[in-house]
Motif scaffolding. Structure first.
Motif, PDB file in Angstrom:
ATOM      1  N   ASP A 254      -9.135  18.333 -40.371  1.00  0.00           N
ATOM      2  CA  ASP A 254      -9.759  18.481 -41.529  1.00  0.00           C
ATOM      3  C   ASP A 254      -9.895  17.133 -42.201  1.00  0.00           C
ATOM      4  OD1 ASP A 254     -10.177  21.172 -41.150  1.00  0.00           O
ATOM      5  OD2 ASP A 254      -8.377  21.513 -42.518  1.00  0.00           O
TER       6      ASP A 254
ATOM      7  N   ASP B 289     -15.941  20.337 -46.478  1.00  0.00           N
ATOM      8  CA  ASP B 289     -16.205  21.108 -45.530  1.00  0.00           C
ATOM      9  C   ASP B 289     -17.355  20.529 -44.477  1.00  0.00           C
ATOM     10  OD1 ASP B 289     -17.132  23.303 -43.901  1.00  0.00           O
ATOM     11  OD2 ASP B 289     -17.854  24.396 -45.709  1.00  0.00           O
TER      12      ASP B 289
ATOM     13  N   GLY C  73     -18.507  22.143 -41.801  1.00  0.00           N
ATOM     14  CA  GLY C  73     -18.988  22.809 -40.727  1.00  0.00           C
ATOM     15  C   GLY C  73     -18.154  23.159 -39.390  1.00  0.00           C
ATOM     16  N   ASP C  74     -19.027  23.024 -38.346  1.00  0.00           N
ATOM     17  CA  ASP C  74     -18.202  23.254 -37.034  1.00  0.00           C
ATOM     18  C   ASP C  74     -17.887  22.007 -36.575  1.00  0.00           C
ATOM     19  OD1 ASP C  74     -20.720  22.156 -36.433  1.00  0.00           O
ATOM     20  OD2 ASP C  74     -21.429  23.890 -35.032  1.00  0.00           O
ATOM     21  N   THR C  75     -17.742  20.907 -37.424  1.00  0.00           N
ATOM     22  CA  THR C  75     -17.372  19.691 -36.872  1.00  0.00           C
ATOM     23  C   THR C  75     -15.936  19.672 -37.148  1.00  0.00           C
ATOM     24  OG1 THR C  75     -19.605  18.504 -37.249  1.00  0.00           O
ATOM     25  CG2 THR C  75     -17.502  17.148 -37.316  1.00  0.00           C
ATOM     26  N   ARG C  76     -14.957  19.764 -36.347  1.00  0.00           N
ATOM     27  CA  ARG C  76     -13.820  19.943 -36.358  1.00  0.00           C
ATOM     28  C   ARG C  76     -12.841  18.764 -35.724  1.00  0.00           C
ATOM     29  NH1 ARG C  76     -11.175  24.358 -37.478  1.00  0.00           N
ATOM     30  NH2 ARG C  76      -9.321  22.779 -37.960  1.00  0.00           N
TER      31      ARG C  76
ATOM     32  N   ARG D 196     -17.671  18.527 -32.022  1.00  0.00           N
ATOM     33  CA  ARG D 196     -17.801  20.021 -31.944  1.00  0.00           C
ATOM     34  C   ARG D 196     -17.006  20.471 -30.989  1.00  0.00           C
ATOM     35  NH1 ARG D 196     -23.736  21.477 -31.684  1.00  0.00           N
ATOM     36  NH2 ARG D 196     -23.098  23.740 -31.942  1.00  0.00           N
TER      37      ARG D 196
ATOM     38  N   GLY E  62     -21.252  27.935 -31.281  1.00  0.00           N
ATOM     39  CA  GLY E  62     -20.879  27.262 -32.501  1.00  0.00           C
ATOM     40  C   GLY E  62     -19.571  27.573 -33.130  1.00  0.00           C
ATOM     41  N   ASP E  63     -18.581  28.186 -32.281  1.00  0.00           N
ATOM     42  CA  ASP E  63     -17.255  28.402 -32.706  1.00  0.00           C
ATOM     43  C   ASP E  63     -16.258  27.466 -32.428  1.00  0.00           C
ATOM     44  OD1 ASP E  63     -15.162  29.761 -33.597  1.00  0.00           O
ATOM     45  OD2 ASP E  63     -15.417  31.709 -32.583  1.00  0.00           O
TER      46      ASP E  63
END
Length: 848
Positions: free
Chosen positions: A211, A220, A222-225, A320, A365-366
């Motif tokens: 994070d 935040d 989104g789906d960029t982790r 992603r 996208g998960d």
């Protein structure tokens, strides 16, 4: 874009293929690699899980490679601990006896032992050595290295500058995985997983989700982790410039990859290199594009130019997924049971299309899911060709993807082609032949034997053979021994390592004859003699006696003990920390190290420290790229009492003898990776006042090092947040701006503080240096306090206490505790409680 018109005059660079398995080794030979590089199961191999090859089988592996006309480079490219030096010598003796063509090394100790045993053995400085500048190359040259494997963080322009100005050859990675941290400078596995990348045990922490914490708040994304997981390198478009610059080696990463990966990577790279040498037609260009695409089907996290085109912080990390993705095929437009209609991506127009048996993956996208839905295609049906863009229908069955998770708009990726693995297996069953060009000179006269001299070159050595007929030359009834007949009979070299190149028959008069059987016999004699030379080992062990002790005595001859006072040396990264040091009672004659990573405010901090009577030591940047020599000059201009050098270029810059009376003392930091006495003594002999023990050492390894180095010459970092990553990729620019580099990012690092939160909830600070490189520090400080009695007993005098973001009160409390500990006024456990850290030094928790 593929190269079409660049034709360098220099010989083409060699293609280096990785081998972690026997199958990958065979695939590399069969696919036309010039070099195979591999490591041994005995250890000291930067891919420790690659254990298919061992010392016992090494001579056969070398011989097989040489018969295929391929050189073999062996990796002994990890750090070496004191207790392992004798074992390394024993392995090197066997390696030399096996006849390898070069040794790839990280630790200076390996270079010294190898050079003493066999001065003829070629040494290459591994990318793990972090030789990244011309000044640094001088250090490698002093070890006997003839080539440098350059860091992947250099651009084409920087590589060209290095190659033009350095006396050493350069080798460049152009295909495969990218590390987030500079090689040899990643301590993440050690800090977070109790293992070391510098020992071949990388835990892939850069592929984990993080994070983003901005000014203390989670941002935040989104789906960029996967904020530190770069795409893979596919630098084929840069080959024209690399070849024109004179790069000698084009390297494929991947000793953990399979045979299909090696086959496709070698095919693609060899095709582009040869096209540059020979010129490329339109048809050949199309074939090359297909070859490049096949590499993406065996393994790819997404093709990237890496840093070859300079910094681009918006494209290097997608964030992603850290896994294989393959080639983007298109997007879902309709779902019907087991059938999925997709709209073909524009980049796929006119390219090879999917067929039954190939694998696909749906990006749903998960990022939290372990696996995206995917599976083999059962059928492909073209839809109306009048559709723009083109559409096709993919049919699936069992086993197959979980289509309940797939929605319209999701991306569809081609992930594999079983035919590529089958092709690799077919090739691996063949023994390559005809890779070594053979020149023949034919001479004779009537009544005398026909004489042939053969010559070939391989791996820098000349292979020669001579043969002559058992009977004299007679007069021919017809054309006799003309060039066509000689080439036909003498050039029938199938199944041998050789192929016929130049044939010189100028010494043979016309209209002479010998039986064809004699020509065939000569060919067999020549081949047998040349094969025997090829199988021979040109390397000889020059030293029969054990050399480690000899080297230690020689390297340490002029290194004297330092019996100075015990001192705590604080390292500050902010002005507030410096003021806290002064407020803690540090004053006249006490030393402080300043590491203002962006150099902003450094001059005024030096003035303030001197006003307080402090002796000032300045830290250099962690790495130096070509063209960054001015950073060292800026430090020198401040006339510090001492310099803490962190890269080989700075070592060579500051440690050289100087006529100036004000030349600073020089200390070596942890990033020089000192883990044994041979390396330590060499660096001290170059002019360092102290070397900092590597963070790769645990308690027993550290004490073993101290026992072999004169007292007072090894410094210890007593307290610090271990710098886990050192990256050229800038997290600030990537995630807090739209800019690609420092010119367009708006410098968010000057307005914000960023940390990366791991899965355990720890926030790891990220600090930017003057080169816009990021250092990620461990959230938790660690301490060697329980070791202090043993360290003092073994003569340690210099104890560094490092700070990152600590505020003034915490700095004062920490320094007070450690000064009392060293004076014997406070126990180790009480010191630990006071400063609030965990008890650790190196890769394992301390054992008392």
């Amino acid at each position: 874009m593929l190269p079409t018109d660049t034709s360098p005059a220099s010989p083409p660079p060699e293609i280096l293929a990785p081998a972690g398995t026997l199958e990958a080794f065979a695939a590399a030979l069969a696919s036309g690699a010039d070099v195979v590089y591999l490591g041994l199961s005995e250890g000291w191999n930067a891919r420790a899980r690659s254990t298919a090859f061992n010392l016992e089988g090494l001579p056969d592996v070398v011989a097989r490679a040489h018969r295929a006309g391929v050189k073999l480079y062996l990796t002994l490219n990890t750090l070496i601990f004191e207790s392992e030096l004798a074992g390394v010598e024993a392995v090197l003796r066997a390696v030399i006896a096996a006849g390898v063509d070069a040794l790839i090394v990280q630790d200076a100790a390996v270079a010294f032992i190898a050079q003493r045993l066999c001065p003829e053995l070629r040494l290459h400085a591994s990318t793990q050595m972090t030789i990244s500048s011309v000044e640094g190359a001088r250090f490698a040259a002093g070890l006997g290295a003839s080539r440098v494997v350059l860091p992947r963080e250099l651009s084409v322009q920087e590589i060209a500058r290095f190659t033009a100005e350095s006396p050493l050859e350069s080798e460049v990675f152009v295909h495969g995985a990218l590390c987030m941290s500079w090689s040899g400078q990643c301590l993440t596995s050690e800090a977070l997983s109790d293992r070391s990348a510098n020992r071949g045990l990388c835990s892939q922490a850069c592929r984990m989700p993080y994070d983003l914490i901005v000014d203390g708040e989670r941002r935040d994304l989104g789906d960029t982790r996967y904020l530190l997981s770069p795409g893979d390198l596919a630098g084929h478009d840069a080959l024209p410039e690399l070849m024109a610059a004179g790069v000698r080696g084009l390297k494929i990463e991947g000793r953990y990859k399979n045979a299909a990966y090696v086959t496709t990577a070698v095919d693609a790279l060899r095709g582009v290199r040869d096209a540059i040498q020979n010129g490329t037609s339109a048809d050949e260009a199309a074939t090359l594009r297909e070859a490049l695409e096949r590499t993406q089907l065996t393994f790819s996290r997404g093709a990237s130019a890496g840093f070859l085109r300079g910094d681009d912080h918006q494209t290097l990390v997608v964030g992603r997924s850290p896994k294989h993705r393959g080639i983007l095929l298109g997007r879902v437009v309709e779902m019907r049971g087991y059938r999925v209609r997709i709209e073909l991506d524009a980049a796929r127009q006119g390219r090879e299309l999917p067929r039954a048996g190939m694998g696909v993956m749906f990006d749903v996208g998960d990022p939290e899911a372990d696996d995206a839905p995917g599976g083999p295609i059962f059928g492909v049906r073209w839809l109306d060709a009048r559709n723009e863009p083109l559409q096709l229908e993919l049919g699936f069955g069992e086993p197959g993807p979980d289509l309940t998770r797939v929605r319209v708009g999701h991306e569809v990726w081609l992930t594999g082609d079983p035919e590529l693995q089958r092709e690799a297996e077919r090739r691996a069953k063949t023994e390559p032949a005809g890779r070594i060009e053979l020149g023949l000179r034919v001479a004779g006269c009537a009544g005398e034997p026909l004489r042939i001299q053969a010559q070939a070159s391989f791996a820098g050595r000349e292979l020669r053979a001579h043969a002559e007929t058992s009977c004299g030359l007679g007069s021919a009834r017809g054309a006799g021994l003309d060039a066509a007949l000689l080439r036909d009979k003498l050039g029938a070299l199938g199944g041998t390592p050789f192929r016929l190149g130049e044939l010189d028959a100028s010494g043979l008069p016309a209209a002479l004859h010998v039986p064809v059987s004699e020509l065939k016999g000569l060919r067999r004699q020549l081949v047998a003699a040349l094969e025997a030379e090829l199988a021979g080992n040109p390397l000889r062990i020059a030293q029969g006696d054990a050399v480690v002790a000899q080297l230690g005595n020689e390297l340490g001859r002029d290194v004297q003990a330092d019996q100075g006072p015990v001192q705590v040396v604080p390292l500050c990264r902010t002005r507030e920390q410096l003021e806290a040091v002064i407020a803690s009672g540090f004053g006249e004659g006490d030393e402080v190290e300043l590491d203002f990573m962006e150099l902003v405010g450094l001059s005024s901090a030096v003035t303030r420290a001197r006003e307080a009577g402090l002796v000032v030591t300045l830290a250099t940047v962690r790495v130096q790229k070509p063209g960054e020599e001015s950073y060292d000059r800026r430090i020198a201009a401040l006339q510090p009492h001492a310099v803490l050098v962190r890269h080989w270029g700075a070592l060579m810059h500051f440690a050289e003898p100087s006529v100036a009376e004000s030349a600073p003392l020089v200390h070596g930091d942890f990033s020089l990776n000192v883990t044994n006495s041979l390396t330590a003594l060499h660096l001290l002999g170059l002019g360092l006042r102290t070397v900092t023990a590597s963070y790769d050492l645990d308690q027993s390894q550290l004490l073993a090092l101290l026992a072999q180095v004169p007292r007072g010459r090894v410094a210890i970092t007593l307290h610090h947040h271990i710098p886990i990553f050192h990256n050229s990729h800038c997290v600030y620019a990537h995630l807090l701006s739209d800019g690609s580099d420092y010119r367009t990012c708006g410098r968010p690092c000057e307005q914000h503080r960023v940390a990366l939160r791991d899965f355990a909830g720890h926030d790891h600070p990220v600090i930017v240096d003057i080169g816009c490189r990021n250092t990620v520090f461990n959230a938790q400080a660690q301490s060697a306090a329980p070791l202090v009695p043993k360290l003092l007993e073994r003569g340690v005098r210099r104890f560094r206490v490092e700070f990152v973001w600590e505020e003034g009160e915490q700095v004062q409390r920490t320094l007070r505790a450690y000064r009392e500990l060293l004076r014997g006024e406070l126990s180790a456990s009480a010191a630990l409680r006071s400063v609030g850290v965990h008890e650790q030094y190196g890769v394992t928790t301390l054992r008392r």
